[in-house]
Design a protein around this motif. Structure first.
Motif, mmCIF file in Angstrom:
data_model
loop_
_atom_site.group_PDB
_atom_site.id
_atom_site.type_symbol
_atom_site.label_atom_id
_atom_site.label_comp_id
_atom_site.label_asym_id
_atom_site.label_seq_id
_atom_site.Cartn_x
_atom_site.Cartn_y
_atom_site.Cartn_z
ATOM 1 N N SER A 1 -8.303 5.215 7.879
ATOM 2 C CA SER A 1 -9.337 4.185 7.655
ATOM 3 C C SER A 1 -9.632 4.008 6.170
ATOM 4 C CB SER A 1 -10.617 4.539 8.414
ATOM 5 O OG SER A 1 -11.138 5.782 7.969
ATOM 6 N N LYS A 2 -9.579 5.089 5.400
ATOM 7 C CA LYS A 2 -9.798 4.999 3.945
ATOM 8 C C LYS A 2 -8.634 4.292 3.261
ATOM 9 C CE LYS A 2 -13.740 7.048 3.346
ATOM 10 N NZ LYS A 2 -14.907 6.252 2.955
ATOM 11 N N ALA B 1 -6.772 2.004 4.655
ATOM 12 C CA ALA B 1 -6.939 0.596 5.005
ATOM 13 C C ALA B 1 -8.036 -0.059 4.165
ATOM 14 C CB ALA B 1 -7.254 0.459 6.487
ATOM 15 N N GLU B 2 -9.167 0.620 4.035
ATOM 16 C CA GLU B 2 -10.298 0.084 3.270
ATOM 17 C C GLU B 2 -9.907 -0.197 1.819
ATOM 18 O OE1 GLU B 2 -14.177 2.254 1.545
ATOM 19 O OE2 GLU B 2 -13.998 2.341 3.737
ATOM 20 N N GLN B 3 -9.277 0.778 1.164
ATOM 21 C CA GLN B 3 -8.898 0.615 -0.237
ATOM 22 C C GLN B 3 -7.796 -0.432 -0.403
ATOM 23 O OE1 GLN B 3 -8.284 4.362 -2.306
ATOM 24 N NE2 GLN B 3 -10.034 5.266 -1.239
ATOM 25 N N THR B 4 -6.916 -0.517 0.565
ATOM 26 C CA THR B 4 -5.835 -1.513 0.510
ATOM 27 C C THR B 4 -6.397 -2.919 0.626
ATOM 28 O OG1 THR B 4 -4.244 0.058 1.425
ATOM 29 C CG2 THR B 4 -3.697 -2.288 1.616
ATOM 30 N N LEU B 5 -7.257 -3.140 1.585
ATOM 31 C CA LEU B 5 -7.824 -4.476 1.776
ATOM 32 C C LEU B 5 -8.687 -4.892 0.595
ATOM 33 C CD1 LEU B 5 -8.598 -4.413 5.594
ATOM 34 C CD2 LEU B 5 -6.718 -5.582 4.407
ATOM 35 N N ARG B 6 -9.362 -3.943 -0.026
ATOM 36 C CA ARG B 6 -10.160 -4.245 -1.212
ATOM 37 C C ARG B 6 -9.276 -4.714 -2.385
ATOM 38 N NH1 ARG B 6 -13.207 0.550 -3.022
ATOM 39 N NH2 ARG B 6 -13.069 1.043 -0.832
ATOM 40 N N PRO C 1 -3.785 4.212 -2.705
ATOM 41 C CA PRO C 1 -5.070 4.654 -2.151
ATOM 42 C C PRO C 1 -5.315 6.149 -2.339
ATOM 43 C CG PRO C 1 -3.809 3.399 -0.528
ATOM 44 C CD PRO C 1 -2.897 3.711 -1.664
ATOM 45 N N SER D 1 0.870 -1.164 0.000
ATOM 46 C CA SER D 1 0.000 0.000 0.000
ATOM 47 C C SER D 1 0.910 1.217 0.000
ATOM 48 C CB SER D 1 -0.896 -0.004 1.245
ATOM 49 O OG SER D 1 -1.749 1.119 1.235
#
Length: 165
Positions: free
Chosen positions: A97-98, A100-105, A115, A73
């Motif tokens: 948090s954004k 993390a969200e985009q990375t996990l997706r 991200p 990331s």
């Protein structure tokens, strides 16, 4: 180097072996937009993030056949608490948090995720430039983030190194 390289290497080795043994798992290595070229006033930091980027790209290929997903990331400015403690200013920073969200997706689909819109704009616009120009541009960006009083001391040792020489 201890935190951004050695700790990443040690933890990655430990979890990659565990995940490979069970045939599934995912590893997220936190790189940075500055890991794609030198960043004056943050040279040491950028170099450690380049290590993470290269390491993640290699492991993405190596571990895929063993059922282990690996992603780097590489966000741009992110609200993580670092900037405040380092006396830096980051305009348009993304919420952690954004990131993390985009990375996990993206985990499992590619080796690197950038991200946020700002990160993508910066990465793709810089990618077209010669490397020496990217370094120059990143120096301008870093100068805007680091106060003149602390310039280079916290961000990568630029001023401290110049003073020592």
């Amino acid at each position: 180097i201890m935190v951004n390289c050695l700790a990443v290497l040690t933890q990655t080795h430990h979890f990659a072996r565990r995940f490979a043994k069970r045939g599934s798992g995912g590893l997220v290595l936190m790189g940075s937009l500055v890991g794609f070229q030198g960043a004056p006033l943050a040279g040491h930091y950028a170099a450690t993030k380049a290590y993470i980027q290269s390491f993640a790209e290699a492991l993405h290929r190596e571990l895929k056949p063993l059922g282990v997903d690996v992603i780097s990331s590489a966000p741009g400015p992110t609200h993580s608490g670092f900037a405040e403690s380092a006396g830096m200013t980051m305009a348009n920073a993304m919420a952690a948090s954004k990131v993390a969200e985009q990375t996990l997706r993206a985990l499992g689909y590619r080796a690197t995720v950038l991200p946020g819109i700002l990160t993508k704009v910066l990465a793709y616009s810089l990618a077209m430039l010669p490397r020496h120009t990217r370094v120059f541009v990143m120096g301008k960006v870093m100068r805007g983030m680091v106060s003149s009083k602390d310039e280079g001391d916290e961000a990568g040792g630029g001023k401290a190194l110049r003073d020592a020489l």
